[in-house]
Scaffold this active site. Structure first.
Site, short mmCIF file in Angstrom:
data_model
loop_
_atom_site.label_atom_id
_atom_site.label_comp_id
_atom_site.label_asym_id
_atom_site.label_seq_id
_atom_site.Cartn_x
_atom_site.Cartn_y
_atom_site.Cartn_z
N HIS A 1 54.39 -16.59 -36.80
CA HIS A 1 53.40 -15.96 -35.91
C HIS A 1 54.12 -15.23 -34.78
O HIS A 1 53.81 -15.41 -33.59
CB HIS A 1 52.41 -17.00 -35.36
N GLU B 1 48.66 -23.51 -39.32
CA GLU B 1 49.99 -23.26 -38.75
C GLU B 1 50.25 -24.13 -37.52
O GLU B 1 51.40 -24.39 -37.18
CB GLU B 1 50.20 -21.78 -38.45
N ARG C 1 45.19 -13.64 -39.32
CA ARG C 1 45.10 -15.08 -39.09
C ARG C 1 45.23 -15.77 -40.44
O ARG C 1 44.72 -15.25 -41.45
CB ARG C 1 43.76 -15.48 -38.44
P1 NAD Z 1 40.31 -4.90 -33.64
O1 NAD Z 1 39.15 -5.66 -33.14
O2 NAD Z 1 40.75 -3.67 -32.97
O3 NAD Z 1 40.03 -4.52 -35.19
C1 NAD Z 1 39.47 -5.39 -36.12
C2 NAD Z 1 38.79 -4.56 -37.21
O4 NAD Z 1 38.30 -5.46 -38.21
C3 NAD Z 1 37.57 -3.77 -36.68
O5 NAD Z 1 37.66 -2.41 -37.10
C4 NAD Z 1 36.39 -4.48 -37.34
O6 NAD Z 1 35.29 -3.61 -37.63
C5 NAD Z 1 37.00 -5.03 -38.61
N1 NAD Z 1 36.26 -6.15 -39.18
C6 NAD Z 1 35.66 -7.17 -38.53
N2 NAD Z 1 35.07 -8.00 -39.43
C7 NAD Z 1 35.31 -7.48 -40.66
C8 NAD Z 1 34.97 -7.88 -41.98
N3 NAD Z 1 34.24 -8.96 -42.19
N4 NAD Z 1 35.38 -7.12 -43.01
C9 NAD Z 1 36.10 -5.98 -42.79
N5 NAD Z 1 36.45 -5.55 -41.56
C10 NAD Z 1 36.08 -6.30 -40.50
O7 NAD Z 1 41.50 -5.96 -33.74
P2 NAD Z 1 43.08 -5.66 -33.75
O8 NAD Z 1 43.58 -5.50 -32.37
O9 NAD Z 1 43.37 -4.62 -34.76
O10 NAD Z 1 43.62 -7.09 -34.26
C11 NAD Z 1 43.23 -7.63 -35.51
C12 NAD Z 1 43.61 -9.09 -35.59
O11 NAD Z 1 45.04 -9.20 -35.66
C13 NAD Z 1 43.24 -9.93 -34.36
O12 NAD Z 1 41.90 -10.34 -34.37
C14 NAD Z 1 44.20 -11.09 -34.46
O13 NAD Z 1 43.62 -12.14 -35.20
C15 NAD Z 1 45.39 -10.51 -35.23
N6 NAD Z 1 46.58 -10.44 -34.39
C16 NAD Z 1 47.70 -11.09 -34.80
C17 NAD Z 1 48.86 -11.04 -34.04
C18 NAD Z 1 50.12 -11.72 -34.49
O14 NAD Z 1 51.01 -11.96 -33.66
N7 NAD Z 1 50.27 -12.03 -35.77
C19 NAD Z 1 48.85 -10.35 -32.83
C20 NAD Z 1 47.69 -9.68 -32.43
C21 NAD Z 1 46.56 -9.73 -33.22
#
Ligand code: NAD
Length: 337
Positions: free
Chosen positions: A301, A262, A233
């Site tokens: 995005h 964005e 994000r």
């Molecule tokens: P997920 O929940 O599987 O993994 C997130 C990881 O981040 C977890 O392992 C968690 O422990 C860790 N985490 C949380 N807070 C933290 C912190 N303060 N410091 C370090 N680590 C921390 O999520 P995911 O499916 O891997 O997706 C991650 C992110 O990607 C989503 O939340 C979303 O914002 C973003 N995303 C973007 C797109 C895009 O089109 N650009 C698409 C899907 C997801």
């Protein structure tokens, strides 16, 4: 159930309507926002995507609302507290194929490492068939720093391993077993990771704790010439700090699928007409500076945007709605409410 579905059209709208056969579905191509509320307000469920700001005012506009479901993994565009106070459940898509966003992250990285866009642009715009001045760098042997080792982060590690990169990681909740199985090393702090990685790829959700996780205090802890990839994000990175670190030559480049503010970038005219005072215009200007930098690649995005990923998103979304209609409980509810 009466369901309003926003930001959808074409085959996706037809696909979802078919999955929701028997329900009363109304489709809106635009965003759901305070300034763009529909005339019809009797929806029991609203289904949105990132870019729809489901604020308290929006929630309050629908008096029969029982379910908000987003066709995304991130749900930072929904006011969870306001929904919780009204007992409205919030559904999301916990995963729809971690490969999709991880593949895009590497697309951004390879574009920078092999100067692909610059070479193509030179050839197409100037007709010059020349590699002069377009020296890049190998991924093999480089240190990949993965921040957030959830679904997408873990798949990024798999891909990095395929490129024979050395992988280090940082996560608020490290998974020791996964690290030994996949052969990577967790660092005890983000700073340690930043100091060692040639490439830093962000895969954390946007939360108060991850707001400006990369900021003016720690960005200079990154190695000189390192590359930052952000597909998580926009506000996980302090734009001001990123622009300065790039301009001063401390960072070698950045690949960004997400930007702070964005929403305004997507609709600058809409912003001017609505006059939303919460927007940080300095960040919007900085975004344009980033887009113009030769060592920065920005995509709108679009990391999620593959046919396969969208089918999986729509299947889960339909399950979220149908499970709620049948049992009063949505299948994939946001837990932190
Ligand atoms: P997920 O929940 O599987 O993994 C997130 C990881 O981040 C977890 O392992 C968690 O422990 C860790 N985490 C949380 N807070 C933290 C912190 N303060 N410091 C370090 N680590 C921390 O999520 P995911 O499916 O891997 O997706 C991650 C992110 O990607 C989503 O939340 C979303 O914002 C973003 N995303 C973007 C797109 C895009 O089109 N650009 C698409 C899907 C997801």
């Amino acid at each position: 159930m009466k369901i309003g579905v926003w930001q959808i059209g074409g085959w996706e709208a037809e696909y979802l309507k078919e999955k929701l056969a028997g329900q009363e579905v109304e489709i809106f191509s635009g965003k759901l926002a305070r300034e763009e509320l529909p005339e019809r307000r009797d929806f029991e469920a609203v289904c949105v995507f990132v870019g729809s700001a489901v604020s308290k005012e929006v929630i309050d506009a629908f008096s029969s609302l029982k379910l908000i479901t987003t066709r995304s993994t991130g749900y930072d565009h929904i006011d969870l507290a306001a929904a919780g106070r009204r007992g409205i459940q919030v559904g999301y898509v916990p995963t729809y194929g971690e490969n999709t966003v991880a593949e895009h992250a590497f697309g951004l990285l390879l574009t920078l490492a092999h100067r692909i866009y610059e070479g193509y642009d030179r050839l197409r715009e100037k007709g010059q068939y020349s590699f002069e001045g377009l020296e890049g760098f190998d991924l093999k042997g480089r240190v990949m720093g993965v921040v957030g080792t959830g679904h997408i982060g873990a798949h990024s590690i798999r891909i990095a391993k395929g490129f024979e990169m050395k992988v280090i990681a940082y996560d608020a909740h490290p998974k020791a077993e996964m690290a030994s199985e996949m052969g990577f090393e967790y660092k005890g702090s983000l700073e340690e990771l930043l100091a060692e990685a040639d490439v830093v790829s962000l895969h954390v959700p946007y939360l108060p704790e991850t707001h400006h996780l990369i900021n003016k205090d720690n960005i200079y802890k990154m190695k000189k010439g390192a590359v930052l990839i952000n597909t998580s994000r926009g506000a996980v990175v302090e734009t001001d700090a990123l622009v300065k670190a790039l301009q001063e030559g401390h960072l070698g480049g950045a690949g960004l699928d997400v930007l702070e503010e964005e929403g305004v970038m997507a609709d600058e005219m809409g912003y001017l007409l609505s006059g939303d005072e919460k927007t940080d215009l300095k960040v919007v200007i900085e975004n344009h500076i980033l887009i113009d930098m030769p060592n920065v690649i920005v995509t709108p995005h679009s990391a999620f945007n593959t046919r396969e990923a969208k089918e999986r998103i729509l299947n889960t979304t339909a399950e979220n709605i149908i499970s709620f209609a049948e049992t009063g409980k949505t299948k994939n509810a946001v837990e932190s409410m």
